[in-house]
Design an enzyme around this catalytic site. Structure first.
Site, mmCIF file in Angstrom:
data_model
loop_
_atom_site.group_PDB
_atom_site.id
_atom_site.type_symbol
_atom_site.label_atom_id
_atom_site.label_comp_id
_atom_site.label_asym_id
_atom_site.label_seq_id
_atom_site.Cartn_x
_atom_site.Cartn_y
_atom_site.Cartn_z
ATOM 1 N N HIS A 75 0.851 -1.195 0.000
ATOM 2 C CA HIS A 75 0.000 0.000 0.000
ATOM 3 C C HIS A 75 0.883 1.241 0.000
ATOM 4 O O HIS A 75 1.654 1.438 0.940
ATOM 5 C CB HIS A 75 -0.887 0.042 1.239
ATOM 6 C CG HIS A 75 -2.023 -0.933 1.201
ATOM 7 N ND1 HIS A 75 -3.084 -0.873 2.066
ATOM 8 C CD2 HIS A 75 -2.259 -1.978 0.391
ATOM 9 C CE1 HIS A 75 -3.926 -1.851 1.793
ATOM 10 N NE2 HIS A 75 -3.446 -2.544 0.781
ATOM 11 N N TYR A 204 -8.811 5.132 8.017
ATOM 12 C CA TYR A 204 -8.919 5.479 9.438
ATOM 13 C C TYR A 204 -9.972 6.577 9.525
ATOM 14 O O TYR A 204 -9.818 7.612 8.878
ATOM 15 C CB TYR A 204 -7.601 6.035 9.972
ATOM 16 C CG TYR A 204 -6.500 5.015 10.157
ATOM 17 C CD1 TYR A 204 -5.681 4.636 9.099
ATOM 18 C CD2 TYR A 204 -6.259 4.450 11.414
ATOM 19 C CE1 TYR A 204 -4.659 3.715 9.274
ATOM 20 C CE2 TYR A 204 -5.228 3.527 11.596
ATOM 21 C CZ TYR A 204 -4.436 3.163 10.529
ATOM 22 O OH TYR A 204 -3.418 2.261 10.710
ATOM 23 N N PRO A 296 -2.907 0.139 19.077
ATOM 24 C CA PRO A 296 -2.730 -0.337 17.697
ATOM 25 C C PRO A 296 -2.974 0.714 16.603
ATOM 26 O O PRO A 296 -2.706 0.436 15.436
ATOM 27 C CB PRO A 296 -3.752 -1.476 17.578
ATOM 28 C CG PRO A 296 -4.743 -1.223 18.650
ATOM 29 C CD PRO A 296 -4.030 -0.521 19.750
ATOM 30 N N LYS A 300 2.177 -0.142 15.086
ATOM 31 C CA LYS A 300 3.618 -0.166 15.377
ATOM 32 C C LYS A 300 4.086 -1.385 16.176
ATOM 33 O O LYS A 300 5.283 -1.673 16.213
ATOM 34 C CB LYS A 300 4.013 1.098 16.175
ATOM 35 C CG LYS A 300 4.018 2.362 15.358
ATOM 36 C CD LYS A 300 5.256 2.484 14.496
ATOM 37 C CE LYS A 300 5.064 3.338 13.274
ATOM 38 N NZ LYS A 300 4.832 2.638 12.028
ATOM 39 N N TYR A 388 4.460 6.494 9.838
ATOM 40 C CA TYR A 388 3.620 5.324 9.555
ATOM 41 C C TYR A 388 4.407 4.258 8.792
ATOM 42 O O TYR A 388 4.349 3.074 9.134
ATOM 43 C CB TYR A 388 2.384 5.762 8.772
ATOM 44 C CG TYR A 388 1.282 4.731 8.725
ATOM 45 C CD1 TYR A 388 0.466 4.497 9.827
ATOM 46 C CD2 TYR A 388 1.047 3.991 7.573
ATOM 47 C CE1 TYR A 388 -0.546 3.549 9.791
ATOM 48 C CE2 TYR A 388 0.031 3.049 7.517
ATOM 49 C CZ TYR A 388 -0.757 2.829 8.632
ATOM 50 O OH TYR A 388 -1.759 1.893 8.589
HETATM 51 P P1 FAD Z 1 3.689 -11.829 21.265
HETATM 52 O O1 FAD Z 1 3.220 -11.840 19.879
HETATM 53 O O2 FAD Z 1 2.814 -11.502 22.369
HETATM 54 O O3 FAD Z 1 4.497 -13.153 21.505
HETATM 55 C C1 FAD Z 1 4.900 -13.572 22.781
HETATM 56 C C2 FAD Z 1 4.911 -15.083 22.827
HETATM 57 O O4 FAD Z 1 5.358 -15.501 24.099
HETATM 58 C C3 FAD Z 1 3.517 -15.663 22.645
HETATM 59 O O5 FAD Z 1 3.538 -16.675 21.672
HETATM 60 C C4 FAD Z 1 3.158 -16.176 24.028
HETATM 61 O O6 FAD Z 1 2.280 -17.293 23.979
HETATM 62 C C5 FAD Z 1 4.530 -16.535 24.560
HETATM 63 N N1 FAD Z 1 4.597 -16.578 26.018
HETATM 64 C C6 FAD Z 1 3.928 -15.819 26.927
HETATM 65 N N2 FAD Z 1 4.241 -16.186 28.174
HETATM 66 C C7 FAD Z 1 5.136 -17.192 28.056
HETATM 67 C C8 FAD Z 1 5.798 -18.002 29.008
HETATM 68 N N3 FAD Z 1 5.604 -17.843 30.310
HETATM 69 N N4 FAD Z 1 6.636 -18.967 28.557
HETATM 70 C C9 FAD Z 1 6.833 -19.138 27.230
HETATM 71 N N5 FAD Z 1 6.204 -18.406 26.279
HETATM 72 C C10 FAD Z 1 5.369 -17.452 26.694
HETATM 73 N N6 FAD Z 1 -0.364 -4.581 16.615
HETATM 74 C C11 FAD Z 1 -0.625 -3.931 15.497
HETATM 75 O O7 FAD Z 1 0.283 -3.310 14.928
HETATM 76 N N7 FAD Z 1 -1.899 -3.963 14.972
HETATM 77 C C12 FAD Z 1 -2.920 -4.679 15.581
HETATM 78 O O8 FAD Z 1 -4.037 -4.714 15.085
HETATM 79 C C13 FAD Z 1 -2.664 -5.356 16.755
HETATM 80 N N8 FAD Z 1 -3.634 -6.066 17.379
HETATM 81 C C14 FAD Z 1 -3.346 -6.714 18.544
HETATM 82 C C15 FAD Z 1 -4.331 -7.434 19.224
HETATM 83 C C16 FAD Z 1 -4.062 -8.079 20.434
HETATM 84 C C17 FAD Z 1 -5.159 -8.837 21.155
HETATM 85 C C18 FAD Z 1 -2.753 -8.010 20.963
HETATM 86 C C19 FAD Z 1 -2.431 -8.696 22.286
HETATM 87 C C20 FAD Z 1 -1.759 -7.312 20.274
HETATM 88 C C21 FAD Z 1 -2.038 -6.649 19.071
HETATM 89 N N9 FAD Z 1 -1.055 -5.940 18.360
HETATM 90 C C22 FAD Z 1 -1.336 -5.284 17.236
HETATM 91 C C23 FAD Z 1 0.309 -5.868 18.791
HETATM 92 C C24 FAD Z 1 1.193 -6.907 18.069
HETATM 93 O O9 FAD Z 1 0.440 -8.033 17.751
HETATM 94 C C25 FAD Z 1 2.319 -7.207 19.010
HETATM 95 O O10 FAD Z 1 3.071 -6.017 19.182
HETATM 96 C C26 FAD Z 1 3.228 -8.340 18.547
HETATM 97 O O11 FAD Z 1 2.550 -9.558 18.658
HETATM 98 C C27 FAD Z 1 4.508 -8.376 19.394
HETATM 99 O O12 FAD Z 1 5.218 -9.547 19.153
HETATM 100 P P2 FAD Z 1 6.008 -10.265 20.330
HETATM 101 O O13 FAD Z 1 6.656 -11.444 19.697
HETATM 102 O O14 FAD Z 1 6.825 -9.274 21.043
HETATM 103 O O15 FAD Z 1 4.916 -10.700 21.377
HETATM 104 C C1 PHB Z 2 -4.988 -4.515 10.932
HETATM 105 O O1 PHB Z 2 -5.132 -4.704 9.712
HETATM 106 O O2 PHB Z 2 -5.194 -5.419 11.747
HETATM 107 C C2 PHB Z 2 -4.582 -3.190 11.427
HETATM 108 C C3 PHB Z 2 -4.277 -2.200 10.526
HETATM 109 C C4 PHB Z 2 -3.892 -0.942 10.984
HETATM 110 C C5 PHB Z 2 -3.831 -0.699 12.342
HETATM 111 C C6 PHB Z 2 -4.138 -1.702 13.242
HETATM 112 C C7 PHB Z 2 -4.515 -2.954 12.787
HETATM 113 O O3 PHB Z 2 -3.487 0.533 12.779
#
Ligand code: FAD
Ligand code: PHB
Length: 394
Positions: A75, A204, A296, A300, A388
């Site tokens: 995009h 948005y 979100p 980021k 962005y």
């Molecule tokens: P995570 O993806 O949280 O990975 C952490 C991993 O560690 C998981 O697999 C978990 O199961 C594991 N874990 C936890 N505790 C333990 C333990 N005790 N022992 C071993 N493993 C463990 N960001 C956006 O940009 N747009 C969005 O729309 C968006 N939606 C989101 C919706 C939700 C519900 C959440 C929670 C987050 C969202 N985010 C979004 C943020 C984005 O998904 C996260 O920033 C991203 O997943 C970060 O990656 P990570 O690997 O740091 O953490």
């Molecule tokens: C998504 O596609 O899930 C999405 C896109 C933009 C955002 C957050 C989530 O700012």
């Protein structure tokens, strides 16, 4: 008890842990990834969808970008809607060629798991009772159980990639950690729908009834969000309430609105800003959501996680290759700086686009003025665009 040893123990198989494992593999560094959920759960979890240019470049450079190249939707711009009008921001033109790519986080995770499995290096799902020990000593350990067998994993370093609710950050003594937190007085109700996108780019929207976002996953699947209360009960949102609400908040005067389809997933996401500093204690390094959470709206979270492990991977490589500890010593300061930049941007996007509970109409008029300035000033649009699409990993 089974005893094993590795160079880097990685806690968590989300995007951060899996990418770090892959980067270390490419540098010839041993790692073991320990995840407490099942593989299916980790893959099915629906989360982010927007990849910054830096994340896309990283995935390509490290050889996990083939499917992203084929299926990712590039995009070059984004729409901002208010007062019934959609305004286009041409990010590519404003940033000298940078863009975002829409590719679901679960697809990223799938690709990284495939890459890990292909290396034959250990990736343990469904680990129970994961705990870290001796993180400030020479020989840190990770303890866990796999299929009822106790495991002790000794290592040189631990990477805490276990998300916001993980066990690594709480293992750091409270007095050594400064935390900053802000909770927002609203949440997002998100859906995934079998419907073709009716817009080529994300929309948005600020509406009097609250924020709404039109996004997508593929030419057949859309992802939409609407602002709701923090204590909203998902059962109060049957499909035939969600679509009219989304359409009301997103429809523009030119007749554009999202196309309806069957809803295949729905969930409520709380909105929070959180920063823990520093991102290192002894031989434990925090990366991704374990160290920081952004609301979100700026898309980021996943991208910050990727920037963290890119830094950590390079720093560990320099340590093992040349005995050069400078990357590890500056890992936290560089990460904290990037985190606060992303916090500022995510907070700004969030406060500009969400309806607050305030009964004072001043706030809504101020938001409209902010949006009006944004879409009429090249400088303001450039500021949004460069944040962005994301700055280079540093
Ligand atoms: P995570 O993806 O949280 O990975 C952490 C991993 O560690 C998981 O697999 C978990 O199961 C594991 N874990 C936890 N505790 C333990 C333990 N005790 N022992 C071993 N493993 C463990 N960001 C956006 O940009 N747009 C969005 O729309 C968006 N939606 C989101 C919706 C939700 C519900 C959440 C929670 C987050 C969202 N985010 C979004 C943020 C984005 O998904 C996260 O920033 C991203 O997943 C970060 O990656 P990570 O690997 O740091 O953490
Ligand atoms: C998504 O596609 O899930 C999405 C896109 C933009 C955002 C957050 C989530 O700012």
């Amino acid at each position: 008890m089974r005893q094993t040893r590795t160079q880097v123990a990685i806690v968590g198989a989300g995007p951060a842990g899996l990418m770090l494992g892959h980067l270390l593999h490419l540098h010839g560094i041993d790692s073991v990834i320990v995840e407490n959920r099942t593989q299916e759960y980790v893959i099915e979890r629906v989360r982010a969808g927007v990849l910054e240019q830096g994340t896309v470049d990283l995935m390509r450079e490290v050889g996990v970008g083939d499917r992203l190249e084929r299926e990712g939707l590039r995009h070059s711009g984004v729409y901002i809607a208010f007062n019934g009008q959609r305004h286009h921001i041409d990010m590519e033109e404003l940033t000298g060629g940078r863009a975002i790519t829409v590719y679901g986080q679960n697809e990223v995770v799938k690709d990284l798991i495939d890459a890990r499995v292909a290396t034959g290096r250990p990736l343990h799902f469904d680990a129970r009772g994961v705990a870290v020990h001796d993180i400030d000593g020479e020989r840190p350990r990770v303890m866990f159980r796999l299929a009822e067998e106790e495991q002790e994993l000794t290592c040189d370093f631990i990477a805490g990639c276990d998300g916001f609710h993980g066990i690594c950050r709480p293992a750091i003594p409270l007095a050594q950690l400064q935390t900053y937190e802000r909770e927002y007085p609203f949440a997002w109700l998100g859906i995934l729908a079998n419907a073709p996108p009716s817009s080529d780019e994300l929309v948005y929207s600020l509406h009097e009834r609250g924020f709404a976002l039109f996004s997508m996953r593929s030419p057949r699947v859309t992802r939409l969000y609407l602002q709701c209360a923090t204590d909203e009960d998902i059962d109060n949102w049957p499909d035939d309430r969600i679509w009219p609400e989304l359409k009301t908040r997103l429809r523009t005067a030119d007749g554009w609105e999202p196309i309806e389809g069957s809803i295949t997933q729905k969930g409520i996401t709380p909105m929070r800003s959180f920063v823990a500093e520093p991102m290192r204690y002894g031989r434990l390094f925090l990366a991704g959501d374990a160290a920081h959470i952004v609301p979100p709206t700026g898309a980021k979270g996943l991208n910050l996680a990727m920037a963290d492990v890119w830094r950590l991977g390079s720093a560990l490589a320099a340590h093992y290759r040349d005995g050069d500890g400078r990357g590890l010593d500056t890992y936290s300061d560089r990460g904290v700086r990037r985190t606060w930049r992303a916090q500022r941007f995510s907070w700004w996007m969030t406060s500009m686009l969400h309806r607050s509970d305030s009964t004072n109409p001043f706030d809504h008029r101020r938001q409209i003025a902010e949006l009006d300035y944004l879409i009429s000033s090249r400088a303001a649009m450039t500021s949004l665009a460069e944040n962005y699409v994301g700055t280079q990993f540093d």
